[in-house]
Design a protein around this motif. Sequence first.
Motif, PDB file in Angstrom:
ATOM      1  N   THR A 269       0.838  -1.201   0.000  1.00  0.00           N
ATOM      2  CA  THR A 269       0.000   0.000   0.000  1.00  0.00           C
ATOM      3  C   THR A 269       0.872   1.250   0.000  1.00  0.00           C
ATOM      4  OG1 THR A 269      -1.765  -1.143   1.185  1.00  0.00           O
ATOM      5  CG2 THR A 269      -1.780   1.271   1.271  1.00  0.00           C
ATOM      6  N   TYR A 270       1.927   1.229   0.784  1.00  0.00           N
ATOM      7  CA  TYR A 270       2.810   2.399   0.891  1.00  0.00           C
ATOM      8  C   TYR A 270       3.433   2.770  -0.445  1.00  0.00           C
ATOM      9  CZ  TYR A 270       6.459   5.448   2.762  1.00  0.00           C
ATOM     10  OH  TYR A 270       7.270   6.515   3.021  1.00  0.00           O
ATOM     11  N   ARG A 271       3.718   1.772  -1.285  1.00  0.00           N
ATOM     12  CA  ARG A 271       4.344   2.054  -2.581  1.00  0.00           C
ATOM     13  C   ARG A 271       3.462   2.926  -3.466  1.00  0.00           C
ATOM     14  NH1 ARG A 271       6.160  -4.105  -3.158  1.00  0.00           N
ATOM     15  NH2 ARG A 271       8.235  -3.974  -2.211  1.00  0.00           N
ATOM     16  N   THR A 272       2.168   2.787  -3.319  1.00  0.00           N
ATOM     17  CA  THR A 272       1.255   3.545  -4.179  1.00  0.00           C
ATOM     18  C   THR A 272       0.545   4.676  -3.451  1.00  0.00           C
ATOM     19  OG1 THR A 272      -0.512   1.943  -3.721  1.00  0.00           O
ATOM     20  CG2 THR A 272       0.860   1.562  -5.677  1.00  0.00           C
ATOM     21  N   ASP A 273       0.397   4.571  -2.136  1.00  0.00           N
ATOM     22  CA  ASP A 273      -0.330   5.582  -1.371  1.00  0.00           C
ATOM     23  C   ASP A 273       0.294   5.724   0.013  1.00  0.00           C
ATOM     24  OD1 ASP A 273      -2.129   7.286  -0.190  1.00  0.00           O
ATOM     25  OD2 ASP A 273      -3.922   6.213  -0.862  1.00  0.00           O
ATOM     26  N   PRO A 274       1.428   6.455   0.108  1.00  0.00           N
ATOM     27  CA  PRO A 274       2.115   6.569   1.399  1.00  0.00           C
ATOM     28  C   PRO A 274       1.238   7.136   2.515  1.00  0.00           C
ATOM     29  CG  PRO A 274       3.511   7.379  -0.375  1.00  0.00           C
ATOM     30  CD  PRO A 274       2.158   7.151  -0.967  1.00  0.00           C
ATOM     31  N   ALA A 275       0.395   8.110   2.190  1.00  0.00           N
ATOM     32  CA  ALA A 275      -0.433   8.725   3.224  1.00  0.00           C
ATOM     33  C   ALA A 275      -1.416   7.711   3.812  1.00  0.00           C
ATOM     34  CB  ALA A 275      -1.180   9.924   2.660  1.00  0.00           C
ATOM     35  N   ALA A 276      -2.024   6.892   2.952  1.00  0.00           N
ATOM     36  CA  ALA A 276      -2.970   5.891   3.440  1.00  0.00           C
ATOM     37  C   ALA A 276      -2.262   4.848   4.290  1.00  0.00           C
ATOM     38  CB  ALA A 276      -3.671   5.220   2.258  1.00  0.00           C
ATOM     39  N   ALA A 277      -1.082   4.413   3.842  1.00  0.00           N
ATOM     40  CA  ALA A 277      -0.334   3.424   4.611  1.00  0.00           C
ATOM     41  C   ALA A 277       0.105   4.000   5.956  1.00  0.00           C
ATOM     42  CB  ALA A 277       0.875   2.950   3.808  1.00  0.00           C
ATOM     43  N   SER A 278       0.492   5.278   5.961  1.00  0.00           N
ATOM     44  CA  SER A 278       0.907   5.912   7.215  1.00  0.00           C
ATOM     45  C   SER A 278      -0.244   5.968   8.208  1.00  0.00           C
ATOM     46  CB  SER A 278       1.452   7.316   6.943  1.00  0.00           C
ATOM     47  OG  SER A 278       2.660   7.256   6.215  1.00  0.00           O
ATOM     48  N   ARG A 279      -1.453   6.238   7.706  1.00  0.00           N
ATOM     49  CA  ARG A 279      -2.621   6.254   8.599  1.00  0.00           C
ATOM     50  C   ARG A 279      -2.861   4.857   9.186  1.00  0.00           C
ATOM     51  NH1 ARG A 279      -4.908   9.211   4.438  1.00  0.00           N
ATOM     52  NH2 ARG A 279      -6.269   7.464   3.887  1.00  0.00           N
ATOM     53  N   GLN A 280      -2.764   3.843   8.332  1.00  0.00           N
ATOM     54  CA  GLN A 280      -2.993   2.480   8.816  1.00  0.00           C
ATOM     55  C   GLN A 280      -1.948   2.086   9.849  1.00  0.00           C
ATOM     56  OE1 GLN A 280      -3.597  -0.489   5.674  1.00  0.00           O
ATOM     57  NE2 GLN A 280      -4.196   1.165   4.281  1.00  0.00           N
ATOM     58  N   PHE A 281      -0.702   2.371   9.550  1.00  0.00           N
ATOM     59  CA  PHE A 281       0.339   2.032  10.517  1.00  0.00           C
ATOM     60  C   PHE A 281       0.213   2.891  11.769  1.00  0.00           C
ATOM     61  CE2 PHE A 281       4.543   2.574  12.414  1.00  0.00           C
ATOM     62  CZ  PHE A 281       4.833   1.249  12.714  1.00  0.00           C
TER      63      PHE A 281
END
Length: 650
Positions: free
Chosen positions: A228-240
């Motif tokens: 997910t981070y490879r394509t959408d860092p902001a979304a992955a950061s929220r999840q993490f």
Amino acid sequence: MRPMSRCAPALLLLATPAAAQEAPLLHPMFQDHGVLQRDRPIAVWGDAAPGDRVEVTLGTRKTLVRADADGHWRADLPAFPAGGPYTLTATIRGGQSQRAEDLMIGDVWLCSGQSNMEFPVSRALGASGEIDKANDPDLRLMTIEKKTSLVPERHFPASVQWQRTTPETVREFSAACYFMARDLRASQKVPMGLIDASWGGTAIDAWRPETALVKDPAAQADLALLRTYRTDPAAASRQFGARWTDWYRATSGDAVGAEPWQSAAPGKWRPLPSFDPWERWGFAELAAYNGMLWYRTEVTLTAEQAATGTTLALGPADDMDASFVNGVPVGVTYAWGVPRHYALAPGTLKTGKNRIAVGVLDTWAEGGLLGSADQRALRFVDGTSIPLPDPADWQWLRAPAGVGDPPHAPWEAIAGFSGIYNAMIAPIGPYGLRGVAWYQGEANAGTPERYAEKLASMMAAWRGQFAKPDMPFLIAQLSSWGPRVPRPVESGFAQIRDEQRQAVLADRNAALAVTVDLGDVVDIHPANKADVGHRLARGAEALTYRGKASPSGPWPVEARLEGKVIRIRFTGVDKGLVALSAAQPIGFELCGTTPGSCRFAAATIDASDVLVAVSPGSASRVRFCWGDSPICNLTDATGLPATPFELEVK
């Protein structure tokens, strides 16, 4: 290196995709003064226009290949015996040509791991004399710069260079690697090439390729997050960030809504003195503080600014930061010396006041949110920016005691998944190697479980990349470091040593260099790297050069109950076991099934066995030389120490 629990990260630098750079006709592994692996077919590769015919010549051997649709080409030349120098030439029919001169054919060793492998000759015992006599034109060195990438790279993100060994070139080269090769040069008398790809403070998962991680059931959730981070860092950061905030609440005891990143966070917030390390602020409570501190400030935005795409830029944090905007997690990074840049998801900012909160965790030496004023800003997609406030408009709060090692994001450089492999190992491609020397594990001592499995999967994956299923791995076992204790203890360092032993035990093409006796209780980087190199060379000679000595010295085979003693049988013993400076060996423990159930036990030597007296109490396990810095005196007659171990009693 500082540990993560106890290992230090170095720089975090994201690689630019190699495709964005002009690729050379020959891959950068092939350049003047290089060494090619003897006695096996030699793969040579590079890049050209799709469909180009490339003629490759090495000495009198020639082959013609065609670049594929992606512009990649590969030629396979026949095996050569040791010798040289040779010239390698790649020529496009009717066009470009590139040469690599003064190439030797010999043995190539890849040396990798964390800071004890990175530790340079200039800091080793006897450095001055060693450097002065380092003149060997047939020992060639290459150091790969510290970089990371989200995907495997074909080319190195930074330039690499082969160099002959001279006092100037060896000075900052890996000491353990150099001393190993110097021994092998003396015994084998063939040219050698050394590739140093090491990075202080790094955990093993950063060196495991994704092909290894996909087979690890425990890695699947983090792998999905990384993708997910490879394509959408902001979304992955929220999840993490949700995982990170759950961890923080569980360790700090803060209730939901009362955490330091919330606007109404309680606590004794104080004015920020500066963006210098907090040890320099003049507060006694922070003078030697290793832990977490919170920083917060506010920025007022117009409706237009709040609605545009924005990146939060912060100075570097030492060691780790977790950053929030208006209570929303926006990024976590574990690396010191690296400015933070976090893309904010739409809706994170609002018109009017916006609160920024940054939790900084320091584990060793100086810590804090650092850097210059121009490194702290909100940067908008139209190229404009607004600076973050001066220190006078920030506040700080010390986190509760007991907030320790947080969860790590899978995209982190030193503790994440595959990033270092992608930028520092993958670009080596199928280059011919004799073997690998690996010195790592300190960064995993806080979570030592399953290290043997991880090491085994890494070795298998690297062997696949280099197309050598039986490629030797020389594993430098962790040295002693940390306090000595008067009673049996549980120890992450000891468990890593035993996990390393187990990984080697399960792998017929691996050898263990036992170094527990070469450590320093006050320095995680012991300076005696010459003996580490000698023991790595011994393993190499046993595995690849038909050496007669055992690869690792005294090695425990089994522990069996025989009446009132437990007999521990050893192999690999040269001329019998001996106890140094005592009438009997020390450092043996008998244990029950649970942690904390061990007790010291008396032992005696019986030729190549050790007999441990069974004292009152259960004894389902026997341990030897356990602890961060254990004192052990069991060796063979050559002085090579027995490896630390834990065995079940049969």
